[in-house]
Design an enzyme around this catalytic site. Structure first.
Site, PDB file in Angstrom:
ATOM      1  N   ARG A   1       0.822  -1.215   0.000  1.00  0.00           N
ATOM      2  CA  ARG A   1       0.000   0.000   0.000  1.00  0.00           C
ATOM      3  C   ARG A   1       0.855   1.264   0.000  1.00  0.00           C
ATOM      4  O   ARG A   1       0.448   2.283   0.564  1.00  0.00           O
ATOM      5  CB  ARG A   1      -0.971   0.011   1.191  1.00  0.00           C
ATOM      6  CG  ARG A   1      -1.957  -1.152   1.197  1.00  0.00           C
ATOM      7  CD  ARG A   1      -2.993  -0.974   0.094  1.00  0.00           C
ATOM      8  NE  ARG A   1      -4.049  -1.982   0.176  1.00  0.00           N
ATOM      9  CZ  ARG A   1      -5.248  -1.753   0.683  1.00  0.00           C
ATOM     10  NH1 ARG A   1      -5.558  -0.580   1.148  1.00  0.00           N
ATOM     11  NH2 ARG A   1      -6.132  -2.709   0.715  1.00  0.00           N
ATOM     12  N   ARG A  59      -3.322   6.503   0.842  1.00  0.00           N
ATOM     13  CA  ARG A  59      -3.834   7.670   1.558  1.00  0.00           C
ATOM     14  C   ARG A  59      -2.896   8.331   2.556  1.00  0.00           C
ATOM     15  O   ARG A  59      -3.133   9.459   2.963  1.00  0.00           O
ATOM     16  CB  ARG A  59      -5.141   7.299   2.275  1.00  0.00           C
ATOM     17  CG  ARG A  59      -6.327   7.279   1.336  1.00  0.00           C
ATOM     18  CD  ARG A  59      -7.549   6.726   2.019  1.00  0.00           C
ATOM     19  NE  ARG A  59      -7.317   5.338   2.405  1.00  0.00           N
ATOM     20  CZ  ARG A  59      -8.205   4.570   3.032  1.00  0.00           C
ATOM     21  NH1 ARG A  59      -9.366   5.068   3.379  1.00  0.00           N
ATOM     22  NH2 ARG A  59      -7.915   3.319   3.314  1.00  0.00           N
ATOM     23  N   ARG A  68      -6.356  11.910  -5.759  1.00  0.00           N
ATOM     24  CA  ARG A  68      -7.629  11.229  -5.486  1.00  0.00           C
ATOM     25  C   ARG A  68      -8.777  12.251  -5.496  1.00  0.00           C
ATOM     26  O   ARG A  68      -9.841  11.986  -6.056  1.00  0.00           O
ATOM     27  CB  ARG A  68      -7.519  10.536  -4.136  1.00  0.00           C
ATOM     28  CG  ARG A  68      -8.799  10.124  -3.465  1.00  0.00           C
ATOM     29  CD  ARG A  68      -9.258   8.746  -3.928  1.00  0.00           C
ATOM     30  NE  ARG A  68     -10.011   8.044  -2.923  1.00  0.00           N
ATOM     31  CZ  ARG A  68     -11.292   8.243  -2.656  1.00  0.00           C
ATOM     32  NH1 ARG A  68     -11.965   9.163  -3.296  1.00  0.00           N
ATOM     33  NH2 ARG A  68     -11.896   7.524  -1.743  1.00  0.00           N
ATOM     34  N   ASP A  73      -6.451  -2.235  -7.650  1.00  0.00           N
ATOM     35  CA  ASP A  73      -7.045  -2.878  -6.483  1.00  0.00           C
ATOM     36  C   ASP A  73      -7.348  -4.324  -6.833  1.00  0.00           C
ATOM     37  O   ASP A  73      -7.555  -4.650  -8.005  1.00  0.00           O
ATOM     38  CB  ASP A  73      -8.322  -2.167  -6.047  1.00  0.00           C
ATOM     39  CG  ASP A  73      -8.702  -2.578  -4.627  1.00  0.00           C
ATOM     40  OD1 ASP A  73      -8.126  -2.023  -3.681  1.00  0.00           O
ATOM     41  OD2 ASP A  73      -9.534  -3.485  -4.473  1.00  0.00           O
ATOM     42  N   TYR A 105     -14.978 -11.370  -0.720  1.00  0.00           N
ATOM     43  CA  TYR A 105     -15.656 -10.101  -1.027  1.00  0.00           C
ATOM     44  C   TYR A 105     -16.875 -10.324  -1.929  1.00  0.00           C
ATOM     45  O   TYR A 105     -17.903  -9.676  -1.774  1.00  0.00           O
ATOM     46  CB  TYR A 105     -14.691  -9.123  -1.700  1.00  0.00           C
ATOM     47  CG  TYR A 105     -13.656  -8.554  -0.751  1.00  0.00           C
ATOM     48  CD1 TYR A 105     -13.998  -7.538   0.142  1.00  0.00           C
ATOM     49  CD2 TYR A 105     -12.356  -9.025  -0.730  1.00  0.00           C
ATOM     50  CE1 TYR A 105     -13.055  -7.012   1.024  1.00  0.00           C
ATOM     51  CE2 TYR A 105     -11.409  -8.503   0.141  1.00  0.00           C
ATOM     52  CZ  TYR A 105     -11.766  -7.511   1.024  1.00  0.00           C
ATOM     53  OH  TYR A 105     -10.847  -6.990   1.892  1.00  0.00           O
TER      54      TYR A 105
HETATM   55  O1  1CP Z   1       0.668   0.840  -3.318  1.00  0.00           O
HETATM   56  C1  1CP Z   1      -0.258   0.062  -3.251  1.00  0.00           C
HETATM   57  O2  1CP Z   1      -0.133  -1.045  -2.729  1.00  0.00           O
HETATM   58  C2  1CP Z   1      -1.580   0.538  -3.753  1.00  0.00           C
HETATM   59  C3  1CP Z   1      -2.306  -0.399  -4.625  1.00  0.00           C
HETATM   60  C4  1CP Z   1      -3.334  -1.257  -3.872  1.00  0.00           C
HETATM   61  C5  1CP Z   1      -3.212  -2.623  -3.567  1.00  0.00           C
HETATM   62  C6  1CP Z   1      -1.985  -3.518  -3.786  1.00  0.00           C
HETATM   63  C7  1CP Z   1      -4.601  -0.839  -3.428  1.00  0.00           C
HETATM   64  C8  1CP Z   1      -5.154   0.534  -3.520  1.00  0.00           C
HETATM   65  N1  1CP Z   1      -5.273  -1.941  -2.938  1.00  0.00           N
HETATM   66  C9  1CP Z   1      -4.435  -3.036  -3.002  1.00  0.00           C
HETATM   67  C10 1CP Z   1      -4.739  -4.423  -2.634  1.00  0.00           C
HETATM   68  C11 1CP Z   1      -5.939  -4.733  -1.812  1.00  0.00           C
HETATM   69  N2  1CP Z   1      -7.182  -4.140  -1.854  1.00  0.00           N
HETATM   70  C12 1CP Z   1      -5.999  -5.789  -0.877  1.00  0.00           C
HETATM   71  C13 1CP Z   1      -4.869  -6.768  -0.625  1.00  0.00           C
HETATM   72  C14 1CP Z   1      -3.783  -6.204   0.219  1.00  0.00           C
HETATM   73  C15 1CP Z   1      -4.112  -6.040   1.687  1.00  0.00           C
HETATM   74  O3  1CP Z   1      -4.385  -7.045   2.349  1.00  0.00           O
HETATM   75  O4  1CP Z   1      -4.044  -4.896   2.154  1.00  0.00           O
HETATM   76  C16 1CP Z   1      -7.269  -5.808  -0.318  1.00  0.00           C
HETATM   77  C17 1CP Z   1      -7.813  -6.750   0.744  1.00  0.00           C
HETATM   78  C18 1CP Z   1      -8.030  -4.768  -0.945  1.00  0.00           C
HETATM   79  C19 1CP Z   1      -9.457  -4.447  -0.724  1.00  0.00           C
HETATM   80  C20 1CP Z   1      -9.672  -3.031  -0.433  1.00  0.00           C
HETATM   81  N3  1CP Z   1      -9.592  -2.020  -1.361  1.00  0.00           N
HETATM   82  C21 1CP Z   1      -9.953  -2.428   0.814  1.00  0.00           C
HETATM   83  C22 1CP Z   1     -10.144  -3.174   2.133  1.00  0.00           C
HETATM   84  C23 1CP Z   1     -11.597  -3.443   2.299  1.00  0.00           C
HETATM   85  C24 1CP Z   1     -11.968  -4.241   3.514  1.00  0.00           C
HETATM   86  O5  1CP Z   1     -12.691  -3.666   4.344  1.00  0.00           O
HETATM   87  O6  1CP Z   1     -11.591  -5.417   3.633  1.00  0.00           O
HETATM   88  C25 1CP Z   1     -10.066  -1.029   0.601  1.00  0.00           C
HETATM   89  C26 1CP Z   1     -10.420   0.031   1.602  1.00  0.00           C
HETATM   90  C27 1CP Z   1      -9.808  -0.809  -0.782  1.00  0.00           C
HETATM   91  C28 1CP Z   1      -9.743   0.487  -1.497  1.00  0.00           C
HETATM   92  C29 1CP Z   1      -8.370   0.931  -1.782  1.00  0.00           C
HETATM   93  N4  1CP Z   1      -7.493   0.214  -2.579  1.00  0.00           N
HETATM   94  C30 1CP Z   1      -6.316   0.913  -2.704  1.00  0.00           C
HETATM   95  C31 1CP Z   1      -6.458   2.133  -1.960  1.00  0.00           C
HETATM   96  C32 1CP Z   1      -5.412   3.203  -1.854  1.00  0.00           C
HETATM   97  C33 1CP Z   1      -7.744   2.122  -1.377  1.00  0.00           C
HETATM   98  C34 1CP Z   1      -8.362   3.222  -0.541  1.00  0.00           C
HETATM   99  C35 1CP Z   1      -9.242   4.029  -1.412  1.00  0.00           C
HETATM  100  C36 1CP Z   1      -9.209   5.482  -1.175  1.00  0.00           C
HETATM  101  O7  1CP Z   1      -8.341   6.194  -1.709  1.00  0.00           O
HETATM  102  O8  1CP Z   1     -10.114   5.956  -0.462  1.00  0.00           O
END
Ligand code: 1CP
Length: 345
Positions: free
Chosen positions: A25, A29, A38, A75, A152
């Site tokens: 990540r 953010r 964003r 994502d 999911y």
């Molecule tokens: O640098 C990076 O790693 C950014 C790219 C990235 C990656 C590799 C994002 C951006 N998401 C992910 C993978 C991801 N997404 C995973 C696997 C990694 C982990 O375990 O952390 C998972 C489970 C998700 C699902 C996801 N997407 C969630 C979690 C939801 C939950 O409640 O279980 C969320 C909040 C997102 C949205 C998201 N994806 C990425 C960002 C920066 C965000 C936040 C969105 C925003 O800007 O508001």
């Protein structure tokens, strides 16, 4: 030359001057420059689906910290979204899929994806990044594991996935059918990312640790094995990460992946011992909460972790899970500096 990059050498178990560093990540953010783009995009979905913007935010952590890898900004939920499940990120309340998969009819309606048509924007982001990076820094492509995506897709949101976890017992055949379908999609997606220019491919099995040992083997690990085998002809190294892997680390190492990711709970010495026997690289595993300490404490803990992993080849520094959105930047800088100066004084 790209093949000399620290990350790729570590994945081949070759010696490097210091461990490569990137972190889960890293584009997100906690970075003010991410929040600005964003806001400009208007929504997370638009940001993902606009290759110029997605490429721009992928590069932000590289410009700020000089890391050893760029991870594609995308994502794991792009696949369910492309299958018509309607992915949304709501401010403060996590992710939602508008049309969850609960019955055999729901599962039968899921389309087979055509990567260059349905996920063209991801492939275009990779092509742009490959052009900008010009072989200087490796680019990591990624996908979610079939089990994690199924969690999911069945639940329709994050949390502790009660519907998906009950399906393991109530309707294992339906679940297996869904996992088969997802394995095909994830394999093709990662192959397409490799062709578009990703140098390394990572699979996030974020929810594998929710399963019992026997069910982990049946509903997650078996499919990870198949994905690694399908990717072998691409020649690109694969990193597998199961959050909460615990006792099953040796099995994950037997999949043929170049590296396995460790969460913060894994013991560095035990993991190293196992990895040396199995000839795989390790990636991890600083506790993301360490970054809430003052910078000098962050440097100390980072150095201690680097010492624990030792200087044998085949180690990539990372966090044990994604960086938290409220992480102070000074702490991140202290962690990065500690890795970059490791062994040089
Ligand atoms: O640098 C990076 O790693 C950014 C790219 C990235 C990656 C590799 C994002 C951006 N998401 C992910 C993978 C991801 N997404 C995973 C696997 C990694 C982990 O375990 O952390 C998972 C489970 C998700 C699902 C996801 N997407 C969630 C979690 C939801 C939950 O409640 O279980 C969320 C909040 C997102 C949205 C998201 N994806 C990425 C960002 C920066 C965000 C936040 C969105 C925003 O800007 O508001």
């Amino acid at each position: 030359m790209m093949s000399d990059a620290r990350l790729l050498k570590a994945l081949r178990l070759e010696a490097v001057d210091r461990p490569p560093i990137w972190f889960m990540r890293q584009a997100g953010r906690y970075l003010p420059e991410y929040r600005a783009v964003r806001a400009q995009a208007g929504s997370f979905r638009t940001l993902l689906q606009t290759p110029t913007l997605a490429a721009q935010v992928s590069l932000q952590p590289l410009s700020r910290f000089g890391l050893d890898a760029v991870i594609l900004f995308s994502d794991i939920l792009t696949i369910p979204d492309a299958m018509g499940l309607d992915f949304q990120v709501q401010e403060g309340s996590g992710v939602r899929l508008g049309r969850p998969v609960r019955t055999a009819e729901d599962a039968a309606r899921l389309p087979c994806l055509d990567m260059s048509r349905d996920l063209d924007y991801v492939l275009e982001t990779i092509e742009r990044l490959r052009g900008t990076l010009a072989g200087q820094v490796p680019l990591i492509g990624f996908a979610g594991s079939p089990w994690t995506l199924a969690c999911y897709m069945i639940e329709g949101c994050g949390g502790d996935f009660p519907t998906a976890r009950a399906m393991v017992y109530r309707e294992p055949a339906l679940l297996e059918g869904l996992l088969e379908h997802l394995t095909q999609a994830v394999s093709e997606y990662l192959c397409a990312q490799a062709r578009a220019g990703a140098d390394c491919l990572m699979v996030f099995d974020t929810w594998g640790g929710l399963l019992t040992a026997a069910d982990y083997r049946r509903f997650s690990l078996a499919f990870l094995h198949r994905i690694v085998a399908t990717l072998r002809p691409t020649g690109k190294p694969v990193i597998l990460f199961t959050l909460g892997i615990g006792d099953w680390l040796p099995q994950l190492m037997d999949t043929g992946a170049a590296a396995v990711g460790l969460d913060w709970r894994c013991d560095p010495h035990r993991s190293r011992f196992l990895a040396q026997e199995k000839r795989v690289a390790l990636q991890g595993n600083l506790d993301p909460f360490c970054l809430f300490a003052p910078p000098d404490r962050v440097s100390q803990v980072t150095n201690a972790l680097l010492q624990s992993f030792g200087s044998e080849p085949g180690y990539i520094f990372n966090l044990g899970h994604g960086i938290r959105p409220d992480t102070p930047l000074e702490a991140v800088s202290a962690m990065v500096a500690a890795v970059q100066h490791f062994g040089s004084s």
